[in-house]
Design a protein around this motif. Sequence first.
Motif, PDB file in Angstrom:
ATOM      1  N   LYS A  15       0.638  -1.246   0.477  1.00 22.46           N
ATOM      2  CA  LYS A  15      -0.244  -0.282  -0.076  1.00 22.46           C
ATOM      3  C   LYS A  15       0.600   1.189   0.027  1.00 22.46           C
ATOM      4  O   LYS A  15       1.962   1.564   0.256  1.00 22.46           O
ATOM      5  CB  LYS A  15      -0.898   0.014   0.858  1.00 22.46           C
ATOM      6  N   ASN A  16       0.394   2.302  -0.039  1.00 25.69           N
ATOM      7  CA  ASN A  16       0.609   3.382   0.074  1.00 25.69           C
ATOM      8  C   ASN A  16       1.687   3.880   1.334  1.00 25.69           C
ATOM      9  O   ASN A  16       2.587   5.064   0.749  1.00 25.69           O
ATOM     10  CB  ASN A  16       0.082   5.111  -0.623  1.00 25.69           C
ATOM     11  N   THR A  17       1.533   3.986   1.777  1.00 23.20           N
ATOM     12  CA  THR A  17       2.275   4.220   3.344  1.00 23.20           C
ATOM     13  C   THR A  17       3.051   2.828   3.722  1.00 23.20           C
ATOM     14  O   THR A  17       3.964   3.483   4.874  1.00 23.20           O
ATOM     15  CB  THR A  17       1.060   4.209   4.542  1.00 23.20           C
ATOM     16  N   ASN A  22       6.230   6.016  -1.302  1.00 25.30           N
ATOM     17  CA  ASN A  22       5.111   5.547  -1.296  1.00 25.30           C
ATOM     18  C   ASN A  22       4.507   4.042  -1.546  1.00 25.30           C
ATOM     19  O   ASN A  22       5.714   3.953  -0.217  1.00 25.30           O
ATOM     20  CB  ASN A  22       4.361   6.108  -3.587  1.00 25.30           C
ATOM     21  N   SER A  23       4.320   3.202  -2.392  1.00 24.42           N
ATOM     22  CA  SER A  23       4.333   2.312  -2.073  1.00 24.42           C
ATOM     23  C   SER A  23       5.567   1.098  -2.996  1.00 24.42           C
ATOM     24  O   SER A  23       6.037   1.459  -3.789  1.00 24.42           O
ATOM     25  CB  SER A  23       2.888   1.563  -3.557  1.00 24.42           C
TER      26      SER A  23
END
Length: 130
Positions: A15-17, A22-23
């Motif tokens: 995921k992006n976090t 980002n990912s």
Amino acid sequence: YSGVSYTISQAKQSKNTVGQKNSGLSQGSNNVEASFIVGPLSVAQYERFCVSYYWKAGSTRGTYYTKLYYSIDGTNYTEVSTNAKGATTFVEVNGELPSLDNDNLYLKIIFCTSNTQAVIDEVKLYGYSK
């Protein structure tokens, strides 16, 4: 690069976090080596190459590592010396490849943590003109 493909084994897009920016690519299972392979990269016009990427061991308890390799045929890989160290936050890994008079460069990054999932992100290749 056009005409380049990549192979991801035992890892998944996070995921992006989860990544450094980002990912990133997250190790699929604890204690199972994950890999990212990209190529062929046309590099005959360059004489020196530096590779950088970010990695996070996730945990520095148990076994943890990341390694960088290169190949000119996509089958036989040679390990590249890097400054990799384990950390529970993202650290930049840098390695320098030898001069290659070849149009087919493949890069392979492996990463693993025994008791949690390691992550890599932001892979970059720098070439210096001849």
